[in-house]
Design an enzyme around this catalytic site. Structure first.
Site, PDB file in Angstrom:
ATOM      1  N   CYS A  54       0.822  -1.215   0.000  1.00 20.53           N
ATOM      2  CA  CYS A  54       0.000   0.000   0.000  1.00 20.53           C
ATOM      3  C   CYS A  54       0.858   1.269   0.000  1.00 20.53           C
ATOM      4  O   CYS A  54       1.558   1.554   0.971  1.00 20.53           O
ATOM      5  CB  CYS A  54      -0.916  -0.042   1.225  1.00 20.53           C
ATOM      6  SG  CYS A  54      -1.816   1.475   1.524  1.00 20.53           S
TER       7      CYS A  54
ATOM      8  N   CYS B 214      -0.093   3.932   2.679  1.00 21.49           N
ATOM      9  CA  CYS B 214       0.342   3.497   4.013  1.00 21.49           C
ATOM     10  C   CYS B 214       1.736   4.014   4.324  1.00 21.49           C
ATOM     11  O   CYS B 214       2.038   4.370   5.463  1.00 21.49           O
ATOM     12  CB  CYS B 214       0.324   1.974   4.124  1.00 21.49           C
ATOM     13  SG  CYS B 214      -1.321   1.250   3.998  1.00 21.49           S
TER      14      CYS B 214
END
Length: 170
Positions: free
Chosen positions: A93, A96
């Site tokens: 991700c 993230c």
């Protein structure tokens, strides 16, 4: 076909018996001859893509924030007398990684008043399911084992700080 690397747009157009290549960047001299592969990107674009594949950057390993797992969840999060912030993330991700930097700063700023952890939702799906995590990143704040705040997505640092202050004040 278009690709982008470090705000440099790379384009290549191919037709049978005709090839066109354009590189648009302030750092690249357009007077150099452009070589084009038969099926796709320009020579420079192909080299940049190959270089990007060979370089692996991981912000997770550089984290100042400790990791929590399903095995340590109860002890570190639910049984903690200090308020706890947990970031649910996935290694693949991109957003993230941006949140990791913010959480690292927060861990330093609130040292002693707040414990900060990260949990890989792919590695510990049971915990993610228990808290109904459908997408990452998600930041949750716990106090006395109770979830008080939940922030979904990538937000500015001030957003997380405001939620932390509310939890600390409660």
């Amino acid at each position: 076909m278009a690709a982008s690397c470090c705000s440099t747009a790379l384009f290549s157009f191919s037709r049978p018996n005709t090839s066109y290549g354009v590189v648009s960047s302030s750092s690249v001299s357009l007077s150099l001859p452009q070589q084009t592969h038969q099926f796709g990107l320009s020579f420079r674009a192909q080299r940049r893509l190959e270089a990007r594949k060979s370089v692996r950057v991981s912000c997770i390993g550089d984290n100042k924030t400790a990791a929590v797992t399903g095995k340590s969840w109860d002890k570190l999060v639910l049984d903690s007398e200090t308020p706890v912030l947990v970031e649910f993330y996935a290694s693949w991700c991109g957003p993230c990684r941006m949140v990791h930097r913010v959480i690292d700063e927060i861990a330093t700023d609130y040292s002693g008043r707040l414990k900060c952890f990260v949990l890989n939702a792919d590695n510990d799906p049971r915990i993610a399911e228990d808290y109904d995590i459908k997408a990452v990143p998600v930041v949750m704040l716990f106090k006395n084992g109770v979830k008080l705040e939940s922030i979904v997505g990538t937000m500015p640092k001030e957003f997380y700080v405001a939620a932390i202050e509310r939890v600390l004040a409660s």
